[in-house]
Design a protein around this motif. Structure first.
Motif, PDB file in Angstrom:
ATOM      1  N   LYS A  88       9.013 -10.073   4.248  1.00  0.00           N
ATOM      2  CA  LYS A  88      10.080 -10.832   3.576  1.00  0.00           C
ATOM      3  C   LYS A  88       9.495 -11.583   2.389  1.00  0.00           C
ATOM      4  O   LYS A  88       9.248 -12.800   2.422  1.00  0.00           O
ATOM      5  CB  LYS A  88      10.774 -11.779   4.560  1.00  0.00           C
ATOM      6  CG  LYS A  88      11.998 -12.461   3.980  1.00  0.00           C
ATOM      7  CD  LYS A  88      12.895 -13.033   5.079  1.00  0.00           C
ATOM      8  CE  LYS A  88      13.674 -11.947   5.776  1.00  0.00           C
ATOM      9  NZ  LYS A  88      14.708 -12.475   6.687  1.00  0.00           N
ATOM     10  N   ILE A  89       9.287 -10.851   1.315  1.00  0.00           N
ATOM     11  CA  ILE A  89       8.806 -11.474   0.088  1.00  0.00           C
ATOM     12  C   ILE A  89       9.951 -12.302  -0.512  1.00  0.00           C
ATOM     13  O   ILE A  89      11.084 -12.254  -0.053  1.00  0.00           O
ATOM     14  CB  ILE A  89       8.285 -10.424  -0.904  1.00  0.00           C
ATOM     15  CG1 ILE A  89       9.399  -9.456  -1.311  1.00  0.00           C
ATOM     16  CG2 ILE A  89       7.110  -9.660  -0.304  1.00  0.00           C
ATOM     17  CD1 ILE A  89       8.997  -8.467  -2.379  1.00  0.00           C
ATOM     18  N   TYR A 102      17.749 -13.218  -1.361  1.00  0.00           N
ATOM     19  CA  TYR A 102      18.966 -12.482  -1.004  1.00  0.00           C
ATOM     20  C   TYR A 102      19.577 -13.038   0.284  1.00  0.00           C
ATOM     21  O   TYR A 102      20.804 -13.218   0.368  1.00  0.00           O
ATOM     22  CB  TYR A 102      18.628 -10.997  -0.847  1.00  0.00           C
ATOM     23  CG  TYR A 102      19.798 -10.166  -0.372  1.00  0.00           C
ATOM     24  CD1 TYR A 102      20.713  -9.637  -1.279  1.00  0.00           C
ATOM     25  CD2 TYR A 102      19.989  -9.907   0.983  1.00  0.00           C
ATOM     26  CE1 TYR A 102      21.787  -8.878  -0.845  1.00  0.00           C
ATOM     27  CE2 TYR A 102      21.062  -9.154   1.425  1.00  0.00           C
ATOM     28  CZ  TYR A 102      21.955  -8.640   0.507  1.00  0.00           C
ATOM     29  OH  TYR A 102      23.026  -7.895   0.946  1.00  0.00           O
ATOM     30  N   ASP A 103      18.746 -13.297   1.276  1.00  0.00           N
ATOM     31  CA  ASP A 103      19.260 -13.836   2.541  1.00  0.00           C
ATOM     32  C   ASP A 103      19.920 -15.199   2.338  1.00  0.00           C
ATOM     33  O   ASP A 103      21.002 -15.466   2.880  1.00  0.00           O
ATOM     34  CB  ASP A 103      18.128 -13.954   3.563  1.00  0.00           C
ATOM     35  CG  ASP A 103      17.703 -12.605   4.113  1.00  0.00           C
ATOM     36  OD1 ASP A 103      18.450 -11.628   3.890  1.00  0.00           O
ATOM     37  OD2 ASP A 103      16.631 -12.530   4.744  1.00  0.00           O
ATOM     38  N   ILE A 104      19.268 -16.054   1.575  1.00  0.00           N
ATOM     39  CA  ILE A 104      19.816 -17.394   1.351  1.00  0.00           C
ATOM     40  C   ILE A 104      21.160 -17.318   0.631  1.00  0.00           C
ATOM     41  O   ILE A 104      22.110 -18.032   0.992  1.00  0.00           O
ATOM     42  CB  ILE A 104      18.816 -18.250   0.548  1.00  0.00           C
ATOM     43  CG1 ILE A 104      17.549 -18.502   1.370  1.00  0.00           C
ATOM     44  CG2 ILE A 104      19.443 -19.583   0.150  1.00  0.00           C
ATOM     45  CD1 ILE A 104      16.427 -19.145   0.577  1.00  0.00           C
ATOM     46  N   ALA A 105      21.250 -16.439  -0.354  1.00  0.00           N
ATOM     47  CA  ALA A 105      22.456 -16.377  -1.182  1.00  0.00           C
ATOM     48  C   ALA A 105      23.590 -15.610  -0.514  1.00  0.00           C
ATOM     49  O   ALA A 105      24.743 -16.068  -0.525  1.00  0.00           O
ATOM     50  CB  ALA A 105      22.128 -15.752  -2.539  1.00  0.00           C
ATOM     51  N   TYR A 127      20.938 -23.728  -3.103  1.00  0.00           N
ATOM     52  CA  TYR A 127      19.533 -23.568  -2.721  1.00  0.00           C
ATOM     53  C   TYR A 127      18.971 -22.258  -3.275  1.00  0.00           C
ATOM     54  O   TYR A 127      17.827 -22.214  -3.743  1.00  0.00           O
ATOM     55  CB  TYR A 127      19.419 -23.613  -1.201  1.00  0.00           C
ATOM     56  CG  TYR A 127      18.013 -23.651  -0.673  1.00  0.00           C
ATOM     57  CD1 TYR A 127      17.009 -24.362  -1.330  1.00  0.00           C
ATOM     58  CD2 TYR A 127      17.671 -22.982   0.500  1.00  0.00           C
ATOM     59  CE1 TYR A 127      15.719 -24.408  -0.833  1.00  0.00           C
ATOM     60  CE2 TYR A 127      16.389 -23.020   1.004  1.00  0.00           C
ATOM     61  CZ  TYR A 127      15.413 -23.727   0.335  1.00  0.00           C
ATOM     62  OH  TYR A 127      14.128 -23.769   0.820  1.00  0.00           O
ATOM     63  N   ALA A 128      19.778 -21.188  -3.234  1.00  0.00           N
ATOM     64  CA  ALA A 128      19.343 -19.906  -3.780  1.00  0.00           C
ATOM     65  C   ALA A 128      19.055 -20.008  -5.275  1.00  0.00           C
ATOM     66  O   ALA A 128      18.128 -19.373  -5.781  1.00  0.00           O
ATOM     67  CB  ALA A 128      20.401 -18.841  -3.516  1.00  0.00           C
ATOM     68  N   SER A 129      19.839 -20.804  -6.000  1.00  0.00           N
ATOM     69  CA  SER A 129      19.596 -20.986  -7.434  1.00  0.00           C
ATOM     70  C   SER A 129      18.248 -21.648  -7.677  1.00  0.00           C
ATOM     71  O   SER A 129      17.521 -21.263  -8.606  1.00  0.00           O
ATOM     72  CB  SER A 129      20.716 -21.833  -8.049  1.00  0.00           C
ATOM     73  OG  SER A 129      21.968 -21.190  -7.924  1.00  0.00           O
TER      74      SER A 129
END
Length: 296
Positions: free
Chosen positions: A248-249, A255-258, A266-268
């Motif tokens: 999980k790089i 991708y998972d967060i967003a 947080y993804a931003s």
């Protein structure tokens, strides 16, 4: 009108003609960037429509204290160093071999470049089927030869090696193509003089060929570095970050967060750290390249 006046008038006309395109490019580039910065300072809600709740630097504080992000960055750096390093070595070696061919050079080059034209998603699907422990060809070969008889994509360590290998297989030809173009600029008269003096191929490689193509190598390194740090498709298709988050790089984590947890603020923040890292890498390579050009 003097020559200087005509030159200024010409430059003004060219700038006026380019202005609409520059404005459009600025809008396309800066509007998403400032939107991401604003989102990183907010808790973004999606229920009942898009909403922003300003929380200041909370997302950034979470970012620098999140152990999952730290582990993903470590994996990303390992993946980055392995992929770029192996591709540069193999690509340079392939270019030197192809350049040394007298016959069928174009045919060999065409065959070598085939992986580069396959979509990364297709490469991921091929890797997933070829490495399947039940019917995969590569798994069968490794098991038959006694090299490895486990589930490659389901084992920590082996999965990372597999996705690195798939990336190297696809993009090493790009390095070979770039380096091969640079080899055409190596001065043949110096090589012929070295041969007359009895220099071995190793001495010619170290003393003449590699120094001559060093700027090209730096350009190839920059191109692959910019792509490797944000690489996503192959890992997403083959392991999706598993097993146990061992692949999980940071792009997969982003991708998972967003899109799994829908934490867009947080993804931003995570995405902006990737942007900063890319800018730092690019700046470092450009400075080295300029330094080499000034010393030549």
């Amino acid at each position: 009108m003097s020559e200087l006046g005509r030159k200024k008038k010409s430059q003004g006309f060219e700038l006026a003609m380019m202005t609409p395109a520059l404005i459009l490019l600025a809008i396309i580039s800066f509007v998403p960037l400032f939107t991401m910065i604003w989102m990183s300072l907010n808790k973004v809600g999606l229920i009942g429509g898009l909403s922003f709740d300003f929380i200041g630097l909370d997302n950034w504080a979470k970012l620098f204290s999140d152990p999952d992000i730290g582990s993903s960055w470590i994996l990303s750096l390992i993946y980055f160093a392995a992929v770029v390093g192996v591709e540069m070595i193999l690509g340079t070696a392939m270019a030197l071999l192809i350049h040394s061919l007298i016959k069928a050079r174009n045919i060999v080059l065409s065959l070598v470049l085939i992986p580069m034209f396959i979509a990364p998603i297709i490469v991921g699907l091929l890797g997933r089927f070829l490495l399947d422990p039940s019917f995969g060809l590569y798994s069968w070969i490794l098991s038959t030869t006694g090299v490895y008889d486990g589930n490659i994509l389901g084992t920590v360590g082996a999965a990372m090696a597999a996705v690195i290998g798939l990336n190297v297989w696809e993009w090493t030809p790009l390095i070979a193509l770039i380096v091969l173009a640079g080899l055409t600029a190596v001065p043949t008269d110096i090589l012929e003089a070295a041969e007359v003096d009895g220099a071995s191929y190793r001495h010619k490689l170290v003393s003449i060929i590699l120094p001559s193509i060093l700027p090209i190598l730096l350009v190839a390194l920059l191109i692959r570095s910019m792509d490797a740090i944000r690489f996503f498709a192959i890992i997403f298709i083959t392991t999706n970050g598993g097993p146990a988050d061992s692949t999980k790089i940071i792009p997969i984590r982003l991708y998972d967060i967003a899109f799994r947890f829908f934490d867009l603020g947080y993804a931003s923040a995570v995405g902006l750290t990737m942007l900063v890292f890319s800018i730092l890498i690019a700046t470092a390579f450009v400075r080295v390249l300029k330094r080499k050009e000034t010393t030549v």
